[in-house]
Design a protein around this motif. Structure first.
Motif, PDB file in Angstrom:
ATOM      1  N   THR A 120      37.358  48.331 -19.463  1.00 34.89           N
ATOM      2  CA  THR A 120      38.493  48.767 -20.534  1.00 34.89           C
ATOM      3  C   THR A 120      37.592  48.801 -21.813  1.00 34.89           C
ATOM      4  O   THR A 120      36.656  48.405 -22.103  1.00 34.89           O
ATOM      5  N   VAL A 121      38.308  49.886 -22.442  1.00 37.12           N
ATOM      6  CA  VAL A 121      37.738  50.284 -23.657  1.00 37.12           C
ATOM      7  C   VAL A 121      39.013  50.259 -24.744  1.00 37.12           C
ATOM      8  O   VAL A 121      40.048  50.728 -24.471  1.00 37.12           O
ATOM      9  N   THR A 122      39.025  49.383 -25.792  1.00 39.72           N
ATOM     10  CA  THR A 122      40.007  49.098 -26.734  1.00 39.72           C
ATOM     11  C   THR A 122      39.448  49.377 -28.209  1.00 39.72           C
ATOM     12  O   THR A 122      38.560  48.653 -28.635  1.00 39.72           O
ATOM     13  N   TRP A 123      39.769  50.649 -28.671  1.00 42.08           N
ATOM     14  CA  TRP A 123      39.712  50.765 -30.163  1.00 42.08           C
ATOM     15  C   TRP A 123      40.605  50.217 -30.929  1.00 42.08           C
ATOM     16  O   TRP A 123      41.689  49.755 -30.421  1.00 42.08           O
ATOM     17  N   PRO A 124      40.257  49.539 -32.112  1.00 45.26           N
ATOM     18  CA  PRO A 124      41.006  48.891 -33.110  1.00 45.26           C
ATOM     19  C   PRO A 124      42.199  49.629 -33.215  1.00 45.26           C
ATOM     20  O   PRO A 124      42.350  50.916 -33.601  1.00 45.26           O
ATOM     21  N   GLY A 125      43.411  48.799 -33.000  1.00 44.26           N
ATOM     22  CA  GLY A 125      44.742  49.259 -33.370  1.00 44.26           C
ATOM     23  C   GLY A 125      45.387  50.226 -32.063  1.00 44.26           C
ATOM     24  O   GLY A 125      46.459  50.841 -32.314  1.00 44.26           O
ATOM     25  N   LYS A 126      44.573  50.300 -31.086  1.00 45.11           N
ATOM     26  CA  LYS A 126      44.961  51.106 -30.041  1.00 45.11           C
ATOM     27  C   LYS A 126      45.085  50.084 -28.470  1.00 45.11           C
ATOM     28  O   LYS A 126      44.664  49.248 -28.767  1.00 45.11           O
ATOM     29  N   PRO A 127      45.880  50.760 -27.677  1.00 48.07           N
ATOM     30  CA  PRO A 127      45.751  49.881 -26.262  1.00 48.07           C
ATOM     31  C   PRO A 127      44.771  50.175 -25.632  1.00 48.07           C
ATOM     32  O   PRO A 127      44.147  51.229 -25.905  1.00 48.07           O
ATOM     33  N   ALA A 128      44.475  48.954 -24.773  1.00 44.82           N
ATOM     34  CA  ALA A 128      43.246  49.302 -23.778  1.00 44.82           C
ATOM     35  C   ALA A 128      43.406  50.601 -22.994  1.00 44.82           C
ATOM     36  O   ALA A 128      44.536  50.763 -22.389  1.00 44.82           O
ATOM     37  N   ARG A 129      42.342  51.258 -22.667  1.00 44.24           N
ATOM     38  CA  ARG A 129      42.265  52.281 -21.684  1.00 44.24           C
ATOM     39  C   ARG A 129      40.985  51.901 -20.736  1.00 44.24           C
ATOM     40  O   ARG A 129      40.109  51.384 -21.033  1.00 44.24           O
ATOM     41  N   ALA A 130      41.505  52.100 -19.524  1.00 42.48           N
ATOM     42  CA  ALA A 130      40.598  51.911 -18.250  1.00 42.48           C
ATOM     43  C   ALA A 130      39.447  53.316 -18.174  1.00 42.48           C
ATOM     44  O   ALA A 130      39.980  54.380 -18.233  1.00 42.48           O
ATOM     45  N   SER A 131      38.268  52.698 -18.216  1.00 47.50           N
ATOM     46  CA  SER A 131      37.411  54.033 -17.960  1.00 47.50           C
ATOM     47  C   SER A 131      36.817  53.868 -16.459  1.00 47.50           C
ATOM     48  O   SER A 131      36.330  52.480 -16.143  1.00 47.50           O
ATOM     49  N   TYR A 132      36.445  54.832 -15.679  1.00 45.29           N
ATOM     50  CA  TYR A 132      35.834  54.687 -14.267  1.00 45.29           C
ATOM     51  C   TYR A 132      34.949  55.683 -14.273  1.00 45.29           C
ATOM     52  O   TYR A 132      34.764  56.705 -14.908  1.00 45.29           O
ATOM     53  N   THR A 133      33.507  55.246 -13.781  1.00 47.36           N
ATOM     54  CA  THR A 133      32.297  55.797 -13.614  1.00 47.36           C
ATOM     55  C   THR A 133      31.855  55.948 -12.174  1.00 47.36           C
ATOM     56  O   THR A 133      31.928  54.951 -11.496  1.00 47.36           O
ATOM     57  N   ALA A 134      31.546  56.819 -11.573  1.00 47.01           N
ATOM     58  CA  ALA A 134      30.947  57.113 -10.316  1.00 47.01           C
ATOM     59  C   ALA A 134      29.509  57.222 -10.450  1.00 47.01           C
ATOM     60  O   ALA A 134      29.065  57.777 -11.148  1.00 47.01           O
ATOM     61  N   LEU A 135      28.756  56.296  -9.655  1.00 48.29           N
ATOM     62  CA  LEU A 135      27.501  56.350  -9.419  1.00 48.29           C
ATOM     63  C   LEU A 135      26.876  56.495  -8.235  1.00 48.29           C
ATOM     64  O   LEU A 135      27.646  55.929  -7.403  1.00 48.29           O
ATOM     65  N   ARG A 136      25.728  57.433  -7.936  1.00 42.88           N
ATOM     66  CA  ARG A 136      25.343  57.711  -6.855  1.00 42.88           C
ATOM     67  C   ARG A 136      23.906  56.688  -6.709  1.00 42.88           C
ATOM     68  O   ARG A 136      22.903  56.849  -7.807  1.00 42.88           O
ATOM     69  N   MET A 137      24.280  55.769  -5.788  1.00 48.26           N
ATOM     70  CA  MET A 137      23.078  54.930  -5.814  1.00 48.26           C
ATOM     71  C   MET A 137      22.106  55.142  -4.417  1.00 48.26           C
ATOM     72  O   MET A 137      22.622  55.655  -3.389  1.00 48.26           O
ATOM     73  N   THR A 138      20.472  55.333  -4.859  1.00 44.10           N
ATOM     74  CA  THR A 138      19.796  55.859  -3.747  1.00 44.10           C
ATOM     75  C   THR A 138      18.876  54.696  -3.495  1.00 44.10           C
ATOM     76  O   THR A 138      18.400  54.229  -4.485  1.00 44.10           O
TER      77      THR A 138
END
Length: 173
Positions: A120-138
């Motif tokens: 989650t990313v929460t900027w001051p004064g803003k609601p939390a937002r989920a951030s999704y990241t895809a990683l390719r693992m080799t």
């Protein structure tokens, strides 16, 4: 009548000795090979460690977890540690969003495991937002490395049967 309690006691001693000899102290049991770790779980753990370093701006660690072909460029982009920005967002812990999936090779990347992390990313004064990241693992040299990192779009999560493969399969334009 004293013979019967002695016989019973002797029987208990023999049972205890028999149980002790079957307790796993045999060389056969001790020489059994340890089971190999699940490669998808190991890859997912390395992916989570990498993203934890990224969100903490620990680029020395993050770059060192990247595949050899990408590691030098990462260190070049992040040569010195950045001081934390006190006015920046609050970042939640990095979690695995779903189990890893196999992702096919593309023209730019080899096949591997696709791992989606979220925080989650929460900027001051803003609601939390989920951030999704895809990683390719080799895997190389017995270790799992980050080969590719892409943001996961809402459409990947909503319309794709495999959001990791969808995000990692997009052609950069």
């Amino acid at each position: 009548m004293t013979a019967r309690p002695r016989t019973a006691a002797l029987g208990l001693v023999l049972l205890a000795a028999l149980a002790a000899s079957c307790s796993g102290a045999t060389s056969e049991k001790n020489s059994a090979p340890t089971p190999a770790a699940d490669p998808s779980a190991v890859a997912a753990d390395r992916a989570r460690t990498y993203m934890g370093a990224v969100v903490a701006d620990d680029w020395a660690t993050a770059c060192d977890l990247m595949a050899a072909a990408r590691r030098a460029a990462c260190h070049d982009r992040h040569p010195t540690p950045e001081p934390p920005d006190p006015s920046g967002p609050a970042i939640g812990p990095v979690l695995l969003d779903r189990p890893p999936t196999r992702v096919p090779a593309t023209s730019d990347h080899p096949a591997g495991w696709g791992v989606i992390t979220t925080h989650t990313v929460t900027w001051p004064g803003k609601p939390a937002r989920a951030s999704y990241t895809a990683l390719r693992m080799t895997e190389a040299g017995g270790t799992w490395w980050v080969e590719q990192r892409e943001d996961v779009a809402d459409s990947d999560l909503t319309y794709s049967g495999d959001p990791a493969a969808s995000a990692l399969g997009r052609v950069a334009g």
